[in-house]
Design a protein around this motif. Structure first.
Motif, PDB file in Angstrom:
ATOM      1  N   ILE A 163      26.903 -27.012   0.056  1.00  0.00           N
ATOM      2  CA  ILE A 163      28.040 -26.856  -0.665  1.00  0.00           C
ATOM      3  C   ILE A 163      28.394 -25.429  -1.219  1.00  0.00           C
ATOM      4  N   ARG A 164      28.214 -24.501  -0.346  1.00  0.00           N
ATOM      5  CA  ARG A 164      28.546 -23.062  -0.532  1.00  0.00           C
ATOM      6  C   ARG A 164      28.394 -22.477   1.002  1.00  0.00           C
ATOM      7  N   ASP A 165      28.786 -21.278   0.951  1.00  0.00           N
ATOM      8  CA  ASP A 165      29.057 -20.589   2.527  1.00  0.00           C
ATOM      9  C   ASP A 165      27.768 -20.201   3.075  1.00  0.00           C
ATOM     10  N   VAL A 166      26.638 -20.714   2.684  1.00  0.00           N
ATOM     11  CA  VAL A 166      25.237 -20.338   3.466  1.00  0.00           C
ATOM     12  C   VAL A 166      24.609 -21.706   3.665  1.00  0.00           C
ATOM     13  N   LEU A 167      23.901 -21.787   4.624  1.00  0.00           N
ATOM     14  CA  LEU A 167      22.870 -22.978   5.019  1.00  0.00           C
ATOM     15  C   LEU A 167      21.927 -22.113   5.675  1.00  0.00           C
ATOM     16  N   PRO A 168      20.928 -21.845   4.866  1.00  0.00           N
ATOM     17  CA  PRO A 168      19.634 -20.865   5.245  1.00  0.00           C
ATOM     18  C   PRO A 168      18.998 -21.596   6.357  1.00  0.00           C
ATOM     19  N   ASN A 169      18.546 -20.716   7.331  1.00  0.00           N
ATOM     20  CA  ASN A 169      17.900 -21.376   8.561  1.00  0.00           C
ATOM     21  C   ASN A 169      16.415 -21.513   8.304  1.00  0.00           C
ATOM     22  N   ASN A 170      15.745 -22.576   8.514  1.00  0.00           N
ATOM     23  CA  ASN A 170      14.375 -23.008   8.158  1.00  0.00           C
ATOM     24  C   ASN A 170      13.666 -22.890   6.952  1.00  0.00           C
ATOM     25  N   VAL A 171      14.675 -22.741   5.958  1.00  0.00           N
ATOM     26  CA  VAL A 171      13.898 -22.679   4.556  1.00  0.00           C
ATOM     27  C   VAL A 171      13.425 -24.125   4.345  1.00  0.00           C
ATOM     28  N   GLU A 172      14.107 -25.311   4.783  1.00  0.00           N
ATOM     29  CA  GLU A 172      13.643 -26.439   4.481  1.00  0.00           C
ATOM     30  C   GLU A 172      12.714 -27.058   5.717  1.00  0.00           C
ATOM     31  N   LYS A 173      12.288 -26.150   6.303  1.00  0.00           N
ATOM     32  CA  LYS A 173      11.848 -27.005   7.581  1.00  0.00           C
ATOM     33  C   LYS A 173      10.839 -28.043   7.490  1.00  0.00           C
ATOM     34  N   ARG A 174       9.770 -27.899   6.312  1.00  0.00           N
ATOM     35  CA  ARG A 174       8.888 -29.023   6.310  1.00  0.00           C
ATOM     36  C   ARG A 174       9.702 -30.074   5.474  1.00  0.00           C
ATOM     37  N   PHE A 175      10.865 -30.153   4.985  1.00  0.00           N
ATOM     38  CA  PHE A 175      11.485 -31.158   4.379  1.00  0.00           C
ATOM     39  C   PHE A 175      12.689 -31.730   5.185  1.00  0.00           C
ATOM     40  N   GLN A 176      12.779 -33.210   5.052  1.00  0.00           N
ATOM     41  CA  GLN A 176      13.706 -33.671   6.008  1.00  0.00           C
ATOM     42  C   GLN A 176      15.023 -33.807   5.081  1.00  0.00           C
ATOM     43  N   ARG A 177      15.048 -33.715   3.903  1.00  0.00           N
ATOM     44  CA  ARG A 177      16.396 -33.784   3.202  1.00  0.00           C
ATOM     45  C   ARG A 177      16.485 -32.812   2.274  1.00  0.00           C
ATOM     46  N   ALA A 178      17.411 -31.749   2.338  1.00  0.00           N
ATOM     47  CA  ALA A 178      17.782 -30.652   1.909  1.00  0.00           C
ATOM     48  C   ALA A 178      19.193 -30.593   1.236  1.00  0.00           C
ATOM     49  N   MET A 179      19.251 -29.846   0.099  1.00  0.00           N
ATOM     50  CA  MET A 179      20.813 -29.807  -0.281  1.00  0.00           C
ATOM     51  C   MET A 179      20.829 -28.384  -1.058  1.00  0.00           C
ATOM     52  N   TYR A 180      22.013 -27.689  -0.837  1.00  0.00           N
ATOM     53  CA  TYR A 180      22.253 -26.506  -1.435  1.00  0.00           C
ATOM     54  C   TYR A 180      23.580 -26.486  -2.047  1.00  0.00           C
ATOM     55  N   LEU A 181      23.628 -26.304  -3.461  1.00  0.00           N
ATOM     56  CA  LEU A 181      24.818 -26.745  -4.061  1.00  0.00           C
ATOM     57  C   LEU A 181      25.322 -25.412  -5.047  1.00  0.00           C
ATOM     58  N   PHE A 182      26.541 -25.234  -5.076  1.00  0.00           N
ATOM     59  CA  PHE A 182      26.991 -24.313  -5.682  1.00  0.00           C
ATOM     60  C   PHE A 182      27.961 -25.027  -7.004  1.00  0.00           C
ATOM     61  N   LEU A 183      27.511 -24.823  -8.011  1.00  0.00           N
ATOM     62  CA  LEU A 183      28.181 -25.624  -9.395  1.00  0.00           C
ATOM     63  C   LEU A 183      29.173 -24.900 -10.259  1.00  0.00           C
ATOM     64  N   PRO A 184      30.272 -24.861  -9.883  1.00  0.00           N
ATOM     65  CA  PRO A 184      31.316 -23.986 -10.669  1.00  0.00           C
ATOM     66  C   PRO A 184      31.211 -24.677 -12.201  1.00  0.00           C
ATOM     67  N   THR A 185      31.717 -23.973 -13.156  1.00  0.00           N
ATOM     68  CA  THR A 185      31.630 -24.110 -14.615  1.00  0.00           C
ATOM     69  C   THR A 185      32.282 -25.457 -14.574  1.00  0.00           C
ATOM     70  N   MET A 186      31.676 -26.580 -15.356  1.00  0.00           N
ATOM     71  CA  MET A 186      32.076 -27.809 -15.674  1.00  0.00           C
ATOM     72  C   MET A 186      32.494 -28.649 -14.592  1.00  0.00           C
ATOM     73  N   GLU A 201      14.646 -33.844  -1.302  1.00  0.00           N
ATOM     74  CA  GLU A 201      13.251 -33.316  -1.253  1.00  0.00           C
ATOM     75  C   GLU A 201      13.426 -32.083  -1.708  1.00  0.00           C
ATOM     76  N   TYR A 202      14.226 -31.298  -1.233  1.00  0.00           N
ATOM     77  CA  TYR A 202      14.669 -29.797  -1.373  1.00  0.00           C
ATOM     78  C   TYR A 202      15.924 -29.531  -2.064  1.00  0.00           C
ATOM     79  N   LEU A 203      16.034 -28.971  -3.292  1.00  0.00           N
ATOM     80  CA  LEU A 203      17.271 -28.733  -3.983  1.00  0.00           C
ATOM     81  C   LEU A 203      17.172 -27.443  -4.622  1.00  0.00           C
ATOM     82  N   ASP A 204      18.453 -26.854  -4.132  1.00  0.00           N
ATOM     83  CA  ASP A 204      18.702 -25.385  -4.475  1.00  0.00           C
ATOM     84  C   ASP A 204      19.978 -25.447  -4.942  1.00  0.00           C
ATOM     85  N   LEU A 205      20.176 -24.974  -6.525  1.00  0.00           N
ATOM     86  CA  LEU A 205      21.384 -24.896  -7.318  1.00  0.00           C
ATOM     87  C   LEU A 205      21.624 -23.553  -7.703  1.00  0.00           C
TER      88      LEU A 205
END
Length: 281
Positions: A163-186, A201-205
């Motif tokens: 949920i942002r403008d980038v989905l990194p390649n292969n960062v979560e290669k050994r994980f089947q379930r990864a999320m990248y979240l951009f959290l605006p204030t409130m 399994e892999y969470l990037d906030l």
């Protein structure tokens, strides 16, 4: 040729696919790798297609013809950086779809659904119609494009969602379930994000979030997280505050392997309050 079932085309420069392809009625899989293509409408005549890939091609527009492929199980548009338009209801029409790959494209193009207004592009809400979806790679730059009450398929077991403008390649290669979240204030968390986070399994906030963001996530989101990264949140005081939230299940971060905290200028403690048995085990 009519009995052909698999067709691979690589590194071809064509203004459009030849209309004669429409005669390949028995074709089950078509892979168009790194091709320069303008008109792909003839693919809509291949009604028995089960696998369709445009990976790395420069296709700009997917018209309603693609929505005719009711037997499609895998659709790959990864790396189609020039893709600017997917006709409304094309994605939701692919009712048998099990795997959808949209890595590194279309992130800024998702239509924001507004009552009473017609859409000119695909919407994230169309994913809700894919009841057989088990694998998803997608990025959505504008959180406003996500319907608040949307839920994804209960069969979804493998995903890389940004949920942002980038989905990194292969960062979560050994994980089947990864999320990248951009959290605006409130920012409130959409229901489908809450639901999907349960198995992540892999969470990037990244982003401010709110003091209650992690308080809101901890009871449901961190039971399966093995890698947690939090960046650029200067109002977060405690990573875990058990004095103000109820933790259920196997404690907090029961399977955590890596914790990476960057630019959390207000952080006072990792853990505030007693930890349940099994936490950080």
């Amino acid at each position: 040729m009519k009995s052909l079932k698999v067709l691979d085309i690589c590194h071809m420069d064509m203004p459009g696919l030849p209309t004669s392809l429409g005669f390949l009625k028995n074709l089950r899989a078509m892979h168009l790798y790194s091709c320069l293509l303008e008109d792909v409408s003839v693919i809509g005549d291949l009604l028995n297609l089960e696998i369709l890939s445009f990976r790395g091609s420069n296709t700009k527009v997917l018209l309603a013809d693609i929505g005719k492929l009711k037997k499609l199980r895998l659709f790959d548009m990864s790396g189609c950086g020039d893709l600017r338009e997917i006709a409304p209801n094309v994605i939701s029409g692919l009712v048998r779809l099990e795997e959808l790959y949209m890595r590194n494209n279309f992130s800024f193009r998702w239509a924001v659904e507004e009552e009473g207004k017609e859409r000119s592009n695909a919407s994230v809400g169309e994913l809700e119609a894919l009841s057989n979806l088990s694998t998803l790679e997608i990025q959505i730059a504008n959180a406003r494009a996500i319907p608040r009450n949307m839920l994804l398929s209960s069969k979804l077991t493998k995903y890389a969602i940004s949920i942002r403008d980038v989905l990194p390649n292969n960062v979560e290669k050994r994980f089947q379930r990864a999320m990248y979240l951009f959290l605006p204030t409130m920012a409130p968390l959409a229901d489908w994000i809450r639901s999907t986070l349960r198995g992540t399994e892999y969470l990037d906030l990244v982003g401010e979030g709110s003091k209650n963001t992690l308080k809101e996530l901890i009871p449901v989101a961190f039971q399966h997280v093995k890698v947690l990264q939090i960046n650029n949140c200067d109002i977060l005081e405690f990573l875990v505050n058990t004095r103000s939230c109820i933790v259920t299940g196997a404690g907090v971060f029961p399977v955590l392997e890596l914790l990476n905290l960057v630019d959390l200028t207000s952080l006072q403690e990792i853990c505030h309050g007693p930890l349940p048995e099994g936490s950080f085990s």
